[in-house]
Motif scaffolding. Structure first.
Motif, PDB file in Angstrom:
ATOM      1  N   MET A   1     -29.130  14.758  31.030  1.00  0.00           N
ATOM      2  CA  MET A   1     -28.323  13.696  31.629  1.00  0.00           C
ATOM      3  C   MET A   1     -27.139  14.272  32.415  1.00  0.00           C
ATOM      4  O   MET A   1     -26.798  13.786  33.499  1.00  0.00           O
ATOM      5  CB  MET A   1     -27.824  12.744  30.544  1.00  0.00           C
TER       6      MET A   1
ATOM      7  N   ILE B   1     -19.566   3.956  34.714  1.00  0.00           N
ATOM      8  CA  ILE B   1     -20.607   4.818  34.132  1.00  0.00           C
ATOM      9  C   ILE B   1     -20.326   5.044  32.657  1.00  0.00           C
ATOM     10  O   ILE B   1     -21.225   4.960  31.808  1.00  0.00           O
ATOM     11  CB  ILE B   1     -20.684   6.159  34.879  1.00  0.00           C
TER      12      ILE B   1
ATOM     13  N   SER C   1     -22.739   3.671  29.597  1.00  0.00           N
ATOM     14  CA  SER C   1     -23.316   4.663  28.685  1.00  0.00           C
ATOM     15  C   SER C   1     -22.854   4.433  27.253  1.00  0.00           C
ATOM     16  O   SER C   1     -23.631   4.607  26.303  1.00  0.00           O
ATOM     17  CB  SER C   1     -22.952   6.073  29.143  1.00  0.00           C
ATOM     18  N   THR C   2     -21.602   4.010  27.066  1.00  0.00           N
ATOM     19  CA  THR C   2     -21.083   3.744  25.728  1.00  0.00           C
ATOM     20  C   THR C   2     -21.786   2.539  25.099  1.00  0.00           C
ATOM     21  O   THR C   2     -22.116   2.543  23.904  1.00  0.00           O
ATOM     22  CB  THR C   2     -19.565   3.511  25.765  1.00  0.00           C
TER      23      THR C   2
ATOM     24  N   CYS D   1     -25.175   3.700  24.006  1.00  0.00           N
ATOM     25  CA  CYS D   1     -25.059   4.528  22.800  1.00  0.00           C
ATOM     26  C   CYS D   1     -24.783   3.682  21.565  1.00  0.00           C
ATOM     27  O   CYS D   1     -25.321   3.947  20.486  1.00  0.00           O
ATOM     28  CB  CYS D   1     -23.941   5.565  22.983  1.00  0.00           C
TER      29      CYS D   1
ATOM     30  N   PHE E   1     -27.549   9.396  26.722  1.00  0.00           N
ATOM     31  CA  PHE E   1     -26.422   8.744  27.385  1.00  0.00           C
ATOM     32  C   PHE E   1     -25.071   9.251  26.879  1.00  0.00           C
ATOM     33  O   PHE E   1     -24.065   9.148  27.594  1.00  0.00           O
ATOM     34  CB  PHE E   1     -26.527   7.225  27.227  1.00  0.00           C
ATOM     35  N   ASN E   2     -25.035   9.829  25.682  1.00  0.00           N
ATOM     36  CA  ASN E   2     -23.794  10.429  25.207  1.00  0.00           C
ATOM     37  C   ASN E   2     -23.411  11.640  26.056  1.00  0.00           C
ATOM     38  O   ASN E   2     -22.243  12.026  26.108  1.00  0.00           O
ATOM     39  CB  ASN E   2     -23.949  10.853  23.740  1.00  0.00           C
TER      40      ASN E   2
ATOM     41  N   LEU F   1     -23.012  11.777  29.069  1.00  0.00           N
ATOM     42  CA  LEU F   1     -22.141  11.382  30.185  1.00  0.00           C
ATOM     43  C   LEU F   1     -20.680  11.283  29.777  1.00  0.00           C
ATOM     44  O   LEU F   1     -19.796  11.227  30.649  1.00  0.00           O
ATOM     45  CB  LEU F   1     -22.600  10.031  30.747  1.00  0.00           C
ATOM     46  N   ARG F   2     -20.398  11.251  28.476  1.00  0.00           N
ATOM     47  CA  ARG F   2     -19.041  10.958  28.017  1.00  0.00           C
ATOM     48  C   ARG F   2     -18.010  11.966  28.518  1.00  0.00           C
ATOM     49  O   ARG F   2     -17.061  11.607  29.233  1.00  0.00           O
ATOM     50  CB  ARG F   2     -19.007  10.890  26.487  1.00  0.00           C
TER      51      ARG F   2
END
Length: 393
Positions: free
Chosen positions: A260, A277, A281-282, A285, A311-312, A314-315
């Motif tokens: 990702m 974003i 994503s959060t 998740c 998706f984590n 992207l954090r």
């Protein structure tokens, strides 16, 4: 220097840092037992690193703003090397604590590397650069535990000496191939220490954009650590997986995040709004965590954890880019250090919270992680209302 050259050297520094951390994770307890480390002492030993990093990170970052990044980066890498070697040579519990404190106190290399990325990148490519740094971290977390397990066959101290050697290699590469990125900014060597106050750790939370970014990062990092501890206990006790199978499962989790992060340039073609974003994503998740907490069979659980891991990833790139975008000139190192401080505290609190949750049931850590993520999501909504669409550069 060209941004590309600096980026890859800094990515290698982050890779080595993550490998060293990954080496430590599976070995610290078994190695420390000969010096009197039990499960209670292990918690304090782990926390000693994070507490030292909490106080040292912002100061080292501030010094890099004043004295230059390269000098402080090399000093931190050599300090990390000294901590690993001392850990491998430890003859007592006191020395183990001293080694972890030294490593934590010189653990500002990541914050400095992130500040250097902020120096060499513009708003349009900043998330991509932070994504590459994040990918290096993820790869190191996958390689580290495997390397530690293999090297321990030659002696329990060997992995720590190996990690120390990698840190020395990173320091040498930085000395000979990395140029100063902060040279054009004002450096006040006489006021470097005096200009920093630990009140900044509290005051930064009040700052628009940067404050919510730091606070949401703290909550989401803590949620991740709680999830990872719950993941290990659930895999071992509920799914009856072997340590090798758990390790492969964990590696898959790490690789999904790397994928990702490498896809960030494609995501930015859809939207460049980093807070959007981060928010999307959060939410995904959070849903994946709730799903993982509700089921008890292998395939559905793997799907939920896989979605979370994807998706984590992207954090951190999004949060780091947001902080860099809204940092004043000459303060990037300090703010990255403060952000790292809050991350380190989340890493210290997470295991204790997960242990208490796991005592209730094997599913509870996922719901606790979800609650922390829900709180973080509330802060992300606040962040979205404050963030301007364009970066500062």
């Amino acid at each position: 220097m060209k941004a590309g050259k600096a980026l890859w050297i800094l990515a290698f520094v982050c890779l080595i840092d993550a490998i060293g951390f990954g080496i430590m994770v599976p070995l610290i307890y078994s190695y420390g037992k000969q010096f009197g480390v039990n499960k209670t002492v292990l918690g304090f030993l782990t926390a000693s690193f994070s507490v030292a990093q909490f106080f040292a990170g912002p100061l080292l970052g501030r010094l890099s703003d004043r004295w230059g990044r390269k000098l402080l980066l090399v000093a931190c890498l050599l300090g990390t090397a000294a901590g690993f070697v001392l850990f491998g040579l430890a003859g007592s519990l006191v020395v183990l604590f001293a080694a972890r404190i030294i490593d934590g106190a010189t653990g500002g290399d990541i914050a400095i590397a992130q500040a250097m990325i902020a120096d060499i990148s513009s708003g349009k490519d900043r998330t991509k650069f932070f994504g590459i740094l994040g990918s290096a971290f993820g790869l190191g977390y996958v390689i580290g535990p495997a390397a530690g397990g293999l090297l321990s066959r030659f002696g329990m101290s060997v992995p720590f000496f190996f990690a120390g050697g990698l840190s020395v290699l990173a320091a040498l590469l930085s000395i000979f191939f990395l140029k100063e990125t902060n040279g054009g900014k004002k450096k006040d060597k006489d006021s470097g220490v005096n200009s920093f106050s630990y009140r900044a750790l509290i005051e930064v939370i009040k700052c628009p954009v940067v404050g919510p970014a730091v606070l949401s990062g703290f909550l989401l990092t803590t949620a991740q650590i709680v999830m990872l501890i719950g993941f290990q206990t659930f895999c071992a006790d509920a799914l009856q997986l072997s340590p090798t199978q758990v390790g492969l499962f964990y590696a898959g989790f790490g690789i999904s995040g790397i994928i990702m992060q490498l896809a960030i340039p494609l995501i930015n073609k859809i939207t460049k709004a980093r807070s959007v974003i981060l928010m999307v994503s959060t939410i995904i998740c959070l849903g994946a965590l709730i799903w993982a907490g509700l089921i008890s069979t292998m395939v559905p659980f793997a799907i939920g954890i896989g979605i979370y891991g994807l998706f984590n990833g992207l954090r951190n790139p999004m949060l780091n880019a947001i902080i860099a975008d809204h940092s004043k000139a000459g303060e990037e190192g300090e703010l990255m250090g403060i952000n790292q401080s809050y991350t380190s505290i989340g890493q210290a609190l997470g295991p204790a919270m997960a242990g208490a949750a796991a005592a209730v049931s094997l599913h509870t850590p996922f719901f606790l992680s979800g609650a922390l993520m829900l709180a973080g999501l509330g802060i992300v909504f606040r962040l979205k209302t404050q963030e301007s669409p364009a970066g500062k550069n």
